[in-house]
Design a protein around this motif. Structure first.
Motif, PDB file in Angstrom:
ATOM      1  N   MET A   1       0.861  -1.191   0.000  1.00 45.59           N
ATOM      2  CA  MET A   1       0.000   0.000   0.000  1.00 45.59           C
ATOM      3  C   MET A   1       0.896   1.239   0.000  1.00 45.59           C
ATOM      4  O   MET A   1       1.723   1.423   0.886  1.00 45.59           O
ATOM      5  N   SER A   2       0.734   2.077  -1.010  1.00 48.96           N
ATOM      6  CA  SER A   2       1.557   3.266  -1.138  1.00 48.96           C
ATOM      7  C   SER A   2       1.000   4.392  -0.268  1.00 48.96           C
ATOM      8  O   SER A   2      -0.194   4.436   0.034  1.00 48.96           O
ATOM      9  N   TYR A   3       1.895   5.303   0.090  1.00 54.40           N
ATOM     10  CA  TYR A   3       1.504   6.444   0.927  1.00 54.40           C
ATOM     11  C   TYR A   3       0.720   7.449   0.106  1.00 54.40           C
ATOM     12  O   TYR A   3       1.095   7.797  -1.015  1.00 54.40           O
ATOM     13  N   GLN A   4      -0.413   7.901   0.664  1.00 55.17           N
ATOM     14  CA  GLN A   4      -1.196   8.962   0.052  1.00 55.17           C
ATOM     15  C   GLN A   4      -1.513   9.996   1.114  1.00 55.17           C
ATOM     16  O   GLN A   4      -2.093   9.664   2.151  1.00 55.17           O
ATOM     17  N   ASP A   5      -1.123  11.230   0.856  1.00 52.01           N
ATOM     18  CA  ASP A   5      -1.367  12.300   1.813  1.00 52.01           C
ATOM     19  C   ASP A   5      -2.828  12.726   1.732  1.00 52.01           C
ATOM     20  O   ASP A   5      -3.299  13.162   0.685  1.00 52.01           O
ATOM     21  N   THR A   6      -3.558  12.563   2.827  1.00 56.23           N
ATOM     22  CA  THR A   6      -4.968  12.946   2.839  1.00 56.23           C
ATOM     23  C   THR A   6      -5.366  13.354   4.246  1.00 56.23           C
ATOM     24  O   THR A   6      -4.782  12.891   5.235  1.00 56.23           O
ATOM     25  N   GLY A   7      -6.348  14.203   4.341  1.00 54.02           N
ATOM     26  CA  GLY A   7      -6.890  14.591   5.633  1.00 54.02           C
ATOM     27  C   GLY A   7      -8.005  13.656   6.069  1.00 54.02           C
ATOM     28  O   GLY A   7      -8.378  12.714   5.348  1.00 54.02           O
ATOM     29  N   LEU A   8      -8.528  13.930   7.238  1.00 50.92           N
ATOM     30  CA  LEU A   8      -9.556  13.052   7.793  1.00 50.92           C
ATOM     31  C   LEU A   8     -10.611  13.866   8.540  1.00 50.92           C
ATOM     32  O   LEU A   8     -10.297  14.575   9.491  1.00 50.92           O
ATOM     33  N   ILE A   9     -11.839  13.772   8.075  1.00 53.69           N
ATOM     34  CA  ILE A   9     -13.005  14.272   8.804  1.00 53.69           C
ATOM     35  C   ILE A   9     -14.041  13.167   8.759  1.00 53.69           C
ATOM     36  O   ILE A   9     -14.494  12.770   7.677  1.00 53.69           O
ATOM     37  N   PHE A  10     -14.405  12.675   9.925  1.00 54.97           N
ATOM     38  CA  PHE A  10     -15.335  11.557  10.001  1.00 54.97           C
ATOM     39  C   PHE A  10     -16.776  12.039  10.084  1.00 54.97           C
ATOM     40  O   PHE A  10     -17.096  13.008  10.775  1.00 54.97           O
ATOM     41  N   ALA A  11     -17.657  11.337   9.376  1.00 52.94           N
ATOM     42  CA  ALA A  11     -19.088  11.334   9.650  1.00 52.94           C
ATOM     43  C   ALA A  11     -19.445   9.890   9.924  1.00 52.94           C
ATOM     44  O   ALA A  11     -18.912   8.983   9.267  1.00 52.94           O
ATOM     45  N   GLY A  12     -20.296   9.657  10.909  1.00 56.43           N
ATOM     46  CA  GLY A  12     -20.530   8.260  11.228  1.00 56.43           C
ATOM     47  C   GLY A  12     -21.831   8.009  11.963  1.00 56.43           C
ATOM     48  O   GLY A  12     -22.314   8.856  12.715  1.00 56.43           O
ATOM     49  N   ASN A  13     -22.381   6.839  11.721  1.00 57.59           N
ATOM     50  CA  ASN A  13     -23.503   6.338  12.496  1.00 57.59           C
ATOM     51  C   ASN A  13     -22.942   5.551  13.677  1.00 57.59           C
ATOM     52  O   ASN A  13     -22.196   4.589  13.486  1.00 57.59           O
ATOM     53  N   ILE A  14     -23.312   5.969  14.871  1.00 60.21           N
ATOM     54  CA  ILE A  14     -22.790   5.356  16.088  1.00 60.21           C
ATOM     55  C   ILE A  14     -23.853   4.435  16.678  1.00 60.21           C
ATOM     56  O   ILE A  14     -25.014   4.825  16.834  1.00 60.21           O
ATOM     57  N   TYR A  15     -23.426   3.216  16.996  1.00 65.16           N
ATOM     58  CA  TYR A  15     -24.306   2.231  17.630  1.00 65.16           C
ATOM     59  C   TYR A  15     -23.657   1.785  18.938  1.00 65.16           C
ATOM     60  O   TYR A  15     -22.431   1.646  19.014  1.00 65.16           O
ATOM     61  N   MET A  16     -24.475   1.562  19.971  1.00 62.47           N
ATOM     62  CA  MET A  16     -23.925   1.215  21.275  1.00 62.47           C
ATOM     63  C   MET A  16     -24.745   0.094  21.907  1.00 62.47           C
ATOM     64  O   MET A  16     -25.969   0.067  21.803  1.00 62.47           O
ATOM     65  N   ALA A  17     -24.035  -0.824  22.563  1.00 62.42           N
ATOM     66  CA  ALA A  17     -24.681  -1.962  23.206  1.00 62.42           C
ATOM     67  C   ALA A  17     -24.185  -2.099  24.634  1.00 62.42           C
ATOM     68  O   ALA A  17     -23.019  -1.824  24.941  1.00 62.42           O
ATOM     69  N   THR A  18     -25.062  -2.548  25.506  1.00 57.67           N
ATOM     70  CA  THR A  18     -24.675  -2.907  26.866  1.00 57.67           C
ATOM     71  C   THR A  18     -23.886  -4.214  26.834  1.00 57.67           C
ATOM     72  O   THR A  18     -24.212  -5.125  26.062  1.00 57.67           O
ATOM     73  N   ILE A  19     -22.846  -4.294  27.668  1.00 61.45           N
ATOM     74  CA  ILE A  19     -22.073  -5.531  27.799  1.00 61.45           C
ATOM     75  C   ILE A  19     -22.530  -6.256  29.053  1.00 61.45           C
ATOM     76  O   ILE A  19     -22.527  -5.695  30.152  1.00 61.45           O
ATOM     77  N   GLU A  20     -22.953  -7.494  28.861  1.00 57.24           N
ATOM     78  CA  GLU A  20     -23.376  -8.341  29.977  1.00 57.24           C
ATOM     79  C   GLU A  20     -22.612  -9.657  29.910  1.00 57.24           C
ATOM     80  O   GLU A  20     -22.574 -10.297  28.860  1.00 57.24           O
ATOM     81  N   ASP A  21     -22.012 -10.038  31.024  1.00 56.91           N
ATOM     82  CA  ASP A  21     -21.208 -11.269  31.087  1.00 56.91           C
ATOM     83  C   ASP A  21     -20.147 -11.295  29.995  1.00 56.91           C
ATOM     84  O   ASP A  21     -19.871 -12.345  29.393  1.00 56.91           O
TER      85      ASP A  21
END
Length: 251
Positions: A1-21
């Motif tokens: 994989m070659s290096y590519q100079d790029t910036g980063l701005i995230f947009a995202g759908n966030i999902y969350m779950a309770t952890i049990e055991d």
């Protein structure tokens, strides 16, 4: 994989779950998250300092040892009951209220004072307020008294209303979720972000395998803007993983 100079701005759908055991349960989302801040572990540096004649005061060796654990902070303004409970260090319970019928409830109405009826969620169309002195004179709502039906509060508006009365009414059936505030200090959660780098348009996925969260900010329920919840805590590397989180950047 070659290096590519790029910036980063995230947009995202966030999902969350309770952890049990140790396992993630059902995920909720997408959650509107304005901050998902990951802080690397803060190392503790141990130096070996020279006391020799020609190098006195210089560092001969330096080692970074594990210090504070990696942390996470999340701000969100999606606040259905479950997430509101998280933001208030609370838990939720389902509730069901059946219709209640109240007959001949004695109440002394006092000028300028609200009195609480035995049940909230009053069906205002069914309420009858009768003077106890004669048992027949019915007072008029909006003239002799006023009613806050959801909370079940009543107070007099007229001289006639400021009296001993008997009250008849039915309640309305209701169901929903009840939030029990300040009942769960530590919340173990797994988080998945289905994201995209807005700079390149390429997909990315973030998985935080386990975080031990606590609600950290005061919540102003009367704020003149959208209320935001905040969770902060420590990321944990669970059994079977070699890191507390991973970020998958698609090419």
């Amino acid at each position: 994989m070659s290096y590519q100079d790029t910036g980063l701005i995230f947009a995202g759908n966030i999902y969350m779950a309770t952890i049990e055991d140790g396992e993630a349960t059902n995920f909720v989302g997408p959650i509107n998250v304005s901050r998902l801040e990951l802080t690397p572990p803060e190392p503790e540096t141990v130096d070996r300092t020279s006391y020799q004649r020609d190098t006195y005061g210089q560092v001969l060796d330096s080692v970074n040892l594990p210090g504070e654990a990696p942390s996470i902070a999340m701000d969100f303004d999606s606040l259905p009951a479950g997430l509101l409970a998280d933001a208030l260090a609370g838990t939720t319970e389902d509730f069901t209220e059946s219709v209640q019928t109240v007959t001949g409830e004695p109440v002394t109405l006092i000028d300028g004072v609200w009195k609480k009826l035995p049940y909230p969620n009053v069906d205002a169309s069914t309420i009858t307020v009768t003077l106890a002195s004669d048992g027949t004179t019915v007072l008029e709502r909006g003239v002799d008294y006023e009613l806050e039906s959801v909370s079940g509060l009543i107070r007099p508006l007229s001289e006639a209303g400021a009296s001993d009365v008997t009250i008849d009414f039915d309640t309305l059936a209701a169901s929903g979720q009840k939030i029990l505030g300040a009942t769960e200090i530590s919340k173990k959660r797994q988080i998945i972000m289905d994201g995209k780098n807005l700079v390149t348009g390429k997909s990315a996925r973030v998985t935080i395998f386990s975080a031990s969260f606590s609600a950290t900010n005061a919540m102003d329920l009367m704020a003149q803007e959208f209320i935001t919840g905040t969770l902060e805590g420590t990321m944990i590397t669970p059994s079977g993983k070699n890191s507390p989180y991973e970020i998958m950047m698609h090419e």
